[in-house]
Design an enzyme around this catalytic site. Structure first.
Site, mmCIF file in Angstrom:
data_model
loop_
_atom_site.group_PDB
_atom_site.id
_atom_site.type_symbol
_atom_site.label_atom_id
_atom_site.label_comp_id
_atom_site.label_asym_id
_atom_site.label_seq_id
_atom_site.Cartn_x
_atom_site.Cartn_y
_atom_site.Cartn_z
ATOM 1 N N ALA A 167 0.747 -1.254 0.003
ATOM 2 C CA ALA A 167 0.063 -0.036 0.107
ATOM 3 C C ALA A 167 0.915 1.323 -0.067
ATOM 4 O O ALA A 167 0.718 2.362 -0.599
ATOM 5 C CB ALA A 167 -0.892 -0.109 1.197
ATOM 6 N N ARG A 207 -7.831 6.322 -3.135
ATOM 7 C CA ARG A 207 -7.231 7.262 -2.321
ATOM 8 C C ARG A 207 -7.292 8.713 -2.687
ATOM 9 O O ARG A 207 -6.965 9.629 -2.134
ATOM 10 C CB ARG A 207 -5.564 7.237 -2.334
HETATM 11 FE FE1 CFM Z 1 1.838 11.519 4.134
HETATM 12 FE FE2 CFM Z 1 1.032 8.864 3.962
HETATM 13 FE FE3 CFM Z 1 -0.131 11.177 2.898
HETATM 14 FE FE4 CFM Z 1 0.125 10.928 5.451
HETATM 15 FE FE5 CFM Z 1 -1.947 9.749 5.349
HETATM 16 FE FE6 CFM Z 1 -1.309 7.704 3.772
HETATM 17 FE FE7 CFM Z 1 -2.584 9.763 2.699
HETATM 18 MO MO1 CFM Z 1 -4.002 7.982 4.039
HETATM 19 S S1 CFM Z 1 1.948 9.803 5.622
HETATM 20 S S2 CFM Z 1 0.256 12.527 4.125
HETATM 21 S S3 CFM Z 1 -1.392 10.902 6.958
HETATM 22 S S4 CFM Z 1 1.671 10.091 2.217
HETATM 23 S S5 CFM Z 1 -2.144 7.538 5.751
HETATM 24 S S6 CFM Z 1 0.590 6.919 3.747
HETATM 25 S S7 CFM Z 1 -2.527 7.645 2.289
HETATM 26 S S8 CFM Z 1 -3.747 10.390 4.220
HETATM 27 S S9 CFM Z 1 -1.774 11.191 1.451
#
Ligand code: CFM
Length: 543
Positions: free
Chosen positions: A58, A89
């Site tokens: 993921a 997403r």
């Molecule tokens: Fe960074 Fe992420 Fe994201 Fe995140 Fe997230 Fe995510 Fe996301 Mo869900 S750490 S900011 S707080 S990339 S969990 S793995 S998918 S919101 S865009």
């Protein structure tokens, strides 16, 4: 109501002793008098505990690689892994070339039992041939799911052969779901792969403009990046590439030309930020475009970095104009939000980023945490040298990069860099805990049971989290705001995004829906129990 150590102990007392010892290290009550407070993070979730974390696949394919739009991202594995990582997403993309946006496709080798038994390499190479012939992408990635690693398919060799055959950038990512304790391992794998195989492949030597930047760790969820880019372009910045929201192979391969890298999500992309500094001499600046104050501060820090009088003035003009537009719009929402409290539990950076925006609306964050962040995201990068590595963290080795002989350039003189580092977060991130108010709770890898308990004690007015955990608070009659995919809304970043966010949470507070909910425990009996520690004479032998 604030929480104290005794109340925390009572929550933890429901666990068996070993579990209690473990979970205790992942929870703290903020107390600035103690200085740096340590928290355990990035360790295995205890088996049996319901976590909100995802897997390495993921993090690699879903988070970092997936948004690159002119590439086809092949998922080598059973079809379910591909299907459930397909478009959920909300990393939006705009088509530059109508034939080169493949985000709406779900491309999987659909491994069946016979592939598991006899191997799936041939099927994978046939699929690559088909993808090249039918879709003609600019590049291809292959991401492995769990069974691929278990049966030992050599996807790296398949990619190498296909690359030679088609003369196309085709790379493989050994990001089997089990490769780490969470999706965080997948971020690292993707960062290494992009750095090794794509960034720097382009033949551009010079930046396209006077103020050329990359935006790292911004995935354009709900259009966030477009709002940020709108403001940056009005100020006069050239954006080489966004990593990776609405990004493309074509732009990414020339990322080395930027004079500054902005880091929005530190967790998912700090590896590339560091490697770009080592290889090309490009510093990175920690920014936060969530919240009005944070956005303004980030814009001012950027202007200070370039240090150009006209850029500094232009930055102030744009800030003033944007504020004049949004402040009247925010007023009515602030009245609704004022005095409320929130839980802010998200993946690896938003648990921190949204606290400022909540505060500006008059909402206090009483509990925050990350699903899978590391200690530096909580405590700041000063802790990096003190983190003990374990078998899990050694699983994904750091890529060794060295200065590029032809392209390494110091972007600013060493003395100026040192001066700037005293004023702005250049190559640095202070973490979440330092900015939290005393008495608030920090929880790493919050689970179902703890969610119940903390809600019972703290009674937040809103719970911001993700799709997996939002139904628990909803059933308790508490509005939720998804801060992963934004519940079909957004953008929430920048100036106009703040208004969208204020509107959405205000709607959550105002809807009468929550008063109609009667949770099952209100009118049916609840069984309570605890787990006894197992000792030799109490254990029943299995027959
Ligand atoms: Fe960074 Fe992420 Fe994201 Fe995140 Fe997230 Fe995510 Fe996301 Mo869900 S750490 S900011 S707080 S990339 S969990 S793995 S998918 S919101 S865009």
């Amino acid at each position: 109501m604030a929480i104290n150590e005794k109340m925390l102990e009572e929550i933890l007392n429901k666990y068996p002793a070993k579990v209690k010892r473990n979970r205790k290290k992942h929870i703290l009550i903020r107390d600035s008098a103690q200085g740096n407070q340590e928290i355990e993070a990035n360790t295995r979730t205890i088996p049996g505990i319901v976590t909100n974390r995802g897997c390495a696949f993921a993090g690699c394919k879903g988070v970092v690689l997936g948004p690159l739009k002119d590439m086809v991202h092949i998922v080598h594995g059973p079809v379910g892994c591909a299907y459930y990582s397909w478009l959920t997403r909300r990393n939006k993309a705009r088509t530059d070339d109508p034939k080169k946006n493949f985000l709406t496709y779900c491309v999987s080798t659909d491994m069946q039992e016979s592939d598991i038994v006899f191997g799936g390499e041939k099927k994978l190479s046939r699929m690559i041939d088909e993808v090249v012939e039918i879709l003609k992408p600019n590049a291809i990635t292959i991401s492995a799911t769990c069974p691929v690693g278990l049966i030992g398919d050599d996807i790296q060799s398949v990619a190498k052969a296909a690359r030679a055959k088609h003369g196309l950038n085709i790379t493989a990512y050994s990001c089997e779901g089990y490769k780490g304790v969470s999706q965080s391992a997948g971020h690292h794998i993707a960062n290494n792969g992009l750095m090794e195989n794509i960034i720097g492949e382009g033949d551009r030597e010079d930046p396209p403009g006077k103020y050329t930047i990359n935006i790292l760790g911004e995935y354009n969820i709900g259009g966030d990046s477009w709002e940020v880019e709108r403001v940056l372009k009005e100020i006069g910045y050239d954006i080489q590439v966004v990593m990776t929201g609405n990004g493309s192979y074509e732009k990414l391969k020339n990322a080395h030309v930027a004079q500054l890298n902005l880091v929005q999500c530190h967790r998912s992309i700090n590896y590339i930020a560091d490697m770009l500094q080592t290889k090309y001499g490009t510093p990175w600046l920690k920014v936060n475009f969530i919240g009005i104050r944070a956005t303004i501060e980030s814009l001012r820090n950027m202007a200070l970095y370039f240090g150009d009088e006209s850029l500094i003035n232009r930055t102030e003009e744009v800030i003033a104009r944007e504020l004049a537009e949004i402040e009247p719009q925010l007023e009515p929402f602030k009245k609704v939000c004022s005095g409320k409290t929130a839980f802010c539990f998200v993946g690896g950076s938003r648990g921190h980023h949204y606290q400022g925006l909540y505060e500006e609306l008059g909402i206090t964050t009483v509990l925050a945490g990350y699903e899978f962040a590391h200690r530096d995201d909580y405590e700041g990068r000063d802790v990096l040298g003190r983190i003990k590595s374990d078998a899990d963290s050694k699983n994904i080795p750091d890529l060794h990069v060295t200065p590029d002989e032809g392209r390494y350039r110091l972007k600013i003189p060493v003395e100026r860099m040192e001066e700037l580092q005293k004023k702005i977060p250049l190559n640095n991130y202070d973490g979440m805990i330092n900015e939290m108010v005393d008495g608030s709770v920090v929880v790493d890898d919050l689970n179902h049971y703890e969610t119940d308990e903390f809600i019972r004690l703290l009674k937040p007015d809103i719970f911001s989290s993700g799709i997996k955990d939002k139904y628990i608070p909803q059933k308790m009659g508490i509005p939720t705001k998804q801060l992963h995919n934004y519940d079909y809304s957004g953008p929430y970043a920048g100036f106009r995004g703040a208004v969208n966010f204020a509107r959405d949470v205000s709607m959550g507070f105002c809807t009468p829906t929550w008063n109609y909910i009667v949770p099952p425990w209100k009118d049916s009996p609840l069984l309570e129990g605890s787990i006894e520690q197992c000792s030799d004479d109490t254990c029943v032998e299995e027959v």
